[in-house]
Design an enzyme around this catalytic site. Structure first.
Site, PDB file in Angstrom:
ATOM      1  N   LYS A  53       0.847  -1.199   0.000  1.00 46.30           N
ATOM      2  CA  LYS A  53       0.000   0.000   0.000  1.00 46.30           C
ATOM      3  C   LYS A  53       0.882   1.248   0.000  1.00 46.30           C
ATOM      4  O   LYS A  53       0.618   2.214  -0.723  1.00 46.30           O
ATOM      5  CB  LYS A  53      -0.946  -0.014   1.210  1.00 46.30           C
ATOM      6  CG  LYS A  53      -2.032  -1.073   1.086  1.00 46.30           C
ATOM      7  CD  LYS A  53      -2.777  -1.351   2.388  1.00 46.30           C
ATOM      8  CE  LYS A  53      -3.727  -2.539   2.191  1.00 46.30           C
ATOM      9  NZ  LYS A  53      -4.383  -2.980   3.424  1.00 46.30           N
ATOM     10  N   GLN A  97      -4.968  -1.740   9.647  1.00 43.66           N
ATOM     11  CA  GLN A  97      -4.770  -3.056   9.026  1.00 43.66           C
ATOM     12  C   GLN A  97      -5.328  -4.154   9.929  1.00 43.66           C
ATOM     13  O   GLN A  97      -5.080  -4.177  11.134  1.00 43.66           O
ATOM     14  CB  GLN A  97      -3.268  -3.277   8.761  1.00 43.66           C
ATOM     15  CG  GLN A  97      -2.937  -4.536   8.007  1.00 43.66           C
ATOM     16  CD  GLN A  97      -3.437  -4.546   6.554  1.00 43.66           C
ATOM     17  OE1 GLN A  97      -3.619  -3.505   5.936  1.00 43.66           O
ATOM     18  NE2 GLN A  97      -3.687  -5.720   6.027  1.00 43.66           N
ATOM     19  N   ASP A 120     -11.271   2.322   3.665  1.00 41.87           N
ATOM     20  CA  ASP A 120     -11.479   0.871   3.590  1.00 41.87           C
ATOM     21  C   ASP A 120     -12.940   0.546   3.293  1.00 41.87           C
ATOM     22  O   ASP A 120     -13.253  -0.560   2.848  1.00 41.87           O
ATOM     23  CB  ASP A 120     -11.129   0.237   4.950  1.00 41.87           C
ATOM     24  CG  ASP A 120      -9.872  -0.596   4.923  1.00 41.87           C
ATOM     25  OD1 ASP A 120      -9.480  -1.047   3.834  1.00 41.87           O
ATOM     26  OD2 ASP A 120      -9.287  -0.799   5.997  1.00 41.87           O
TER      27      ASP A 120
HETATM   28  N1  GUN Z   1      -6.554  -7.088   5.921  1.00 41.65           N
HETATM   29  C1  GUN Z   1      -6.755  -7.820   4.799  1.00 41.65           C
HETATM   30  N2  GUN Z   1      -7.375  -7.073   3.862  1.00 41.65           N
HETATM   31  C2  GUN Z   1      -7.569  -5.852   4.410  1.00 41.65           C
HETATM   32  C3  GUN Z   1      -8.151  -4.649   3.918  1.00 41.65           C
HETATM   33  O1  GUN Z   1      -8.633  -4.540   2.784  1.00 41.65           O
HETATM   34  N3  GUN Z   1      -8.151  -3.610   4.785  1.00 41.65           N
HETATM   35  C4  GUN Z   1      -7.643  -3.688   6.039  1.00 41.65           C
HETATM   36  N4  GUN Z   1      -7.705  -2.619   6.826  1.00 41.65           N
HETATM   37  N5  GUN Z   1      -7.103  -4.801   6.523  1.00 41.65           N
HETATM   38  C5  GUN Z   1      -7.059  -5.862   5.702  1.00 41.65           C
END
Ligand code: GUN
Length: 290
Positions: A53, A97, A120
């Protein structure tokens, strides 16, 4: 028959190019989109996702702020960090996350993120807008990325049968809503652990999406000839022939390439699109504020 590859990497690149233009316009208005990523603990896969990211932010000239918290962080400490980010005017997007370390309440943390910064798309207010068909919120990134793959590949959805394997709040449930909504107009079935005869249900699908995280669970004989197959699985399996001793495979067995009409690879399918959608949500948030 060998299925056409639905190349998520190339589509994500196209989306990044589109975003670069919008980021350029924001720059003329004095705004640089800024994403804050909070990661708690040492889960190795989560650290890889967060690095990916950050790399996307850096490619696009989106500012990223990373907050690393220890495995032992308390609920209050984590909520205080989110609160500070909510109040920081220069931050347009906040992502915590998941999974969080054991003992922490993920729902409470998600609810504490300001819906206007919830890039998100997991906040109840944003998921509620999706259910109500209202614009102005944020769509969750993985389902939004899957819808982009379907749209950009020219896959016909209206009147078609879609089957979604998995009912998670991150992928399966929101995706089912998106596939059924007005304008997409497919007829959706959700298959889960208590479904009877999942193979027969999947075999009737024109569009089959698997998001259960079980390596190779969807076999060639679960698939209708010519179907569009989207594999959301990211499963690490042992492989002694690799230097690392492991490799990533999806939920869909390799044999499916001989039956499906189009299919996403793993890696290089849904994964890059999820990150592209996160960037898109961050840019949208900055545009709304500027
Ligand atoms: N963990 C796995 N996929 C995601 C996601 O799309 N967003 C977040 N915040 N955590 C994750």
């Amino acid at each position: 028959m060998t299925a056409i590859v639905l190349d998520g990497k190339t589509m994500a690149q196209e989306i990044e190019n589109e975003l670069l233009e919008r980021i350029g316009i924001l720059a003329t208005l004095g705004t640089v989109p800024c994403l804050a990523v909070v990661i708690a603990g040492n889960d190795p896969a989560s650290h890889v996702y967060v690095r990916n990211k950050e790399a996307a932010c850096s490619r696009l000239g989106v500012m990223s702020i990373r907050i690393d918290l220890p495995e032992s962080v308390s609920q209050k400490e984590l909520m205080d960090v989110v609160s500070e980010l909510n109040n920081d005017e220069k931050i347009h997007g906040i992502l915590v996350q998941s999974p969080l370390p054991k003992g922490l309440d993920e729902f409470e943390v998600t609810e504490s993120i300001s819906p206007e910064k919830d890039v998100d798309g997991f906040h109840p207010s944003n998921l509620g807008r999706l259910v109500m068909g209202l614009d102005g919120g944020f769509l969750p990134c993985t389902p939004a990325g899957i819808m982009e793959i379907i749209e950009r590949s020219g896959t016909v959805t209206s009147g078609k049968s879609s089957v979604v394997l998995g009912r998670s709040r991150i992928v399966g449930m929101p995706l089912s809503l998106m596939l059924a909504m007005k304008g997409v107009d497919s007829t959706v079935t959700v298959v889960h652990s208590k479904s009877v005869e999942p193979r027969e249900i999947c075999k009737a699908a024109d569009i089959l999406v698997s998001a259960v995280g079980v390596p190779g669970i969807v076999k060639a004989d679960w698939i209708k000839e010519g179907a569009t197959v989207i594999d959301v699985g990211i499963n690490r399996v042992l492989d002694n022939s690799k230097k690392s001793g492991s490799r990533i495979i999806g939920d869909v067995d390799e044999g499916a390439w001989g039956v499906a009409g189009r299919m996403t690879p793993v890696p290089g399918g849904v994964g890059p699109m999820t990150i592209a959608m996160l960037m898109k949500n961050t840019v949208i948030s900055a545009e709304r504020k500027s």
